[in-house]
Design a protein around this motif. Structure first.
Motif, mmCIF file in Angstrom:
data_model
loop_
_atom_site.group_PDB
_atom_site.id
_atom_site.type_symbol
_atom_site.label_atom_id
_atom_site.label_comp_id
_atom_site.label_asym_id
_atom_site.label_seq_id
_atom_site.Cartn_x
_atom_site.Cartn_y
_atom_site.Cartn_z
ATOM 1 N N CYS A 7 -15.420 19.570 -15.829
ATOM 2 C CA CYS A 7 -16.065 20.051 -17.180
ATOM 3 C C CYS A 7 -15.537 19.066 -18.397
ATOM 4 O O CYS A 7 -16.228 18.897 -19.377
ATOM 5 N N CYS A 8 -14.321 18.257 -18.123
ATOM 6 C CA CYS A 8 -13.591 17.807 -19.161
ATOM 7 C C CYS A 8 -14.345 16.245 -19.504
ATOM 8 O O CYS A 8 -14.144 15.865 -20.568
ATOM 9 N N TRP A 244 -11.394 15.313 -26.611
ATOM 10 C CA TRP A 244 -10.035 14.797 -26.083
ATOM 11 C C TRP A 244 -9.709 13.673 -26.740
ATOM 12 O O TRP A 244 -10.596 13.041 -27.456
ATOM 13 N N CYS A 282 -14.317 23.011 -23.665
ATOM 14 C CA CYS A 282 -13.624 23.732 -22.817
ATOM 15 C C CYS A 282 -13.641 25.371 -23.300
ATOM 16 O O CYS A 282 -13.799 25.833 -24.194
ATOM 17 N N CYS A 287 -12.192 25.784 -17.695
ATOM 18 C CA CYS A 287 -11.461 24.673 -18.109
ATOM 19 C C CYS A 287 -10.642 25.170 -19.373
ATOM 20 O O CYS A 287 -10.856 24.845 -20.602
#
Ligand SMILES: [Cu+2]
Length: 319
Positions: A7-8, A244, A282, A287
């Motif tokens: 998912c990230c 991220w 997320c 996640c």
């Protein structure tokens, strides 16, 4: 990539011919000074966690004392406005622009968007022709109304080029975590242990049903301005959620267990670079990585609509 990490961020096919500019072409600049940065004192802090309700296989533990030298860090991630200044000054062409594709979250594409290639273990990611930092959802999209949002679709190499031009560098993973914790000890979030203290949303993550519906209860579907929500105890914004953030280190799930504990810079090359902080995509159900002790990684040539970065500078550096 493990299923729980999918998912990230999607990763480019490693067999794809590299369109990465040689390191010799990395631009240098006069430096952009310390505006928008804070000086952190460093010293000893407890890095990582021994809790097991996250993803121990990612190497979130053990909790260990790490000591850092003082450093400056950007209070926000690099914005579209910041990256535009860099691109205008240097003519830098990002990896996504060179290769002609980047990864876009499928729900953000218009219903009539032409068919795109899905990522096999993460079908909510689409490899979209013409997606890049100026066109986050493909050629029809624009950043005109998002200049204060994080610049995305940047690979680790693009982030390093920006940092070099700005007279800065990417944070080590240890610097990132120390900064993200904001002076708190062994708390999950930059503000404490409760995700939504007194029901208040403090970061931009997913609410609702992944991957079909983000209710936007935190105020945002997609990215948020880089200075949304209150900052942490060090004055840093959005260290968790939103995007991220690339770190300088190569990723390894176990190397740090016996690694250096003073100004650690990570293992030798593993082929994947560390990303920290989680993103607006997320959700705890699949996640749970919007924590200050969570870790992820991607290849240095990969880019997606939920990956950005912020920069640091050693305190003993002149500019
Ligand atoms: Cu995630």
């Amino acid at each position: 990539m493990t299923g729980s990490a999918a998912c990230c961020g999607a990763a480019r096919d490693p067999d794809q011919p590299s369109a990465v500019a040689p390191d010799a072409t990395i631009p240098t600049g006069p430096g952009v000074g310390s505006a928008g940065m804070v000086l952190l004192p460093g010293g000893a802090f407890i890095m990582g966690t021994d809790r097991t309700d996250g993803y121990p296989a990612d190497g979130e533990g053990p909790a260990r004392e790490v000591t850092l030298s003082p450093f400056w860090i950007d209070t926000t991630t690099v914005s579209n406005e910041n990256f535009s200044t860099f691109a205008d000054a240097t003519g830098w062409v990002t990896v996504a622009e060179r290769l002609g594709t980047s990864f876009v979250f499928a729900a953000y594409l218009p219903a009539n968007f032409p068919p795109t290639r899905a990522v096999s273990d993460a079908p909510w990611w689409r490899e979209v022709q013409g997606a890049d930092w100026r066109h986050p959802e493909g050629p029809q999209s624009t950043i005109a109304d998002r200049m204060d949002h994080p610049a995305v679709h940047l690979t680790w190499r693009d982030a390093r080029a920006y940092a070099n031009w700005a007279g800065k560098r990417l944070p080590t993973e240890a610097e990132w975590e120390y900064a993200a914790r904001g002076g708190l000890v062994q708390q999950r979030y930059p503000w404490g242990d409760q995700r939504e203290p007194a029901g208040e949303h403090r970061m931009n993550v997913w609410q609702g049903t992944f991957p079909t519906r983000d209710t936007g209860a935190d105020g945002y579907v997609g990215t948020a301005p880089v200075d949304a929500y209150p900052p942490n105890g060090y004055g840093l914004y959005n260290t968790t959620g939103n995007v991220w953030e690339w770190c300088a280190d190569w990723f390894d799930p176990v190397w740090h267990r016996d690694g250096p504990r003073v100004d650690p810079t990570g293992p030798p090359s593993t082929g994947r670079k560390v990303m920290r902080g989680g993103s607006h995509l997320c959700h705890a159900s699949y996640c749970y990585r919007y924590r200050v002790d969570a870790r992820s990684s991607n290849t240095p040539d990969s880019s997606a609509g939920n990956i950005g970065f912020r920069c640091v500078r050693s305190a003993d550096t002149a500019n």
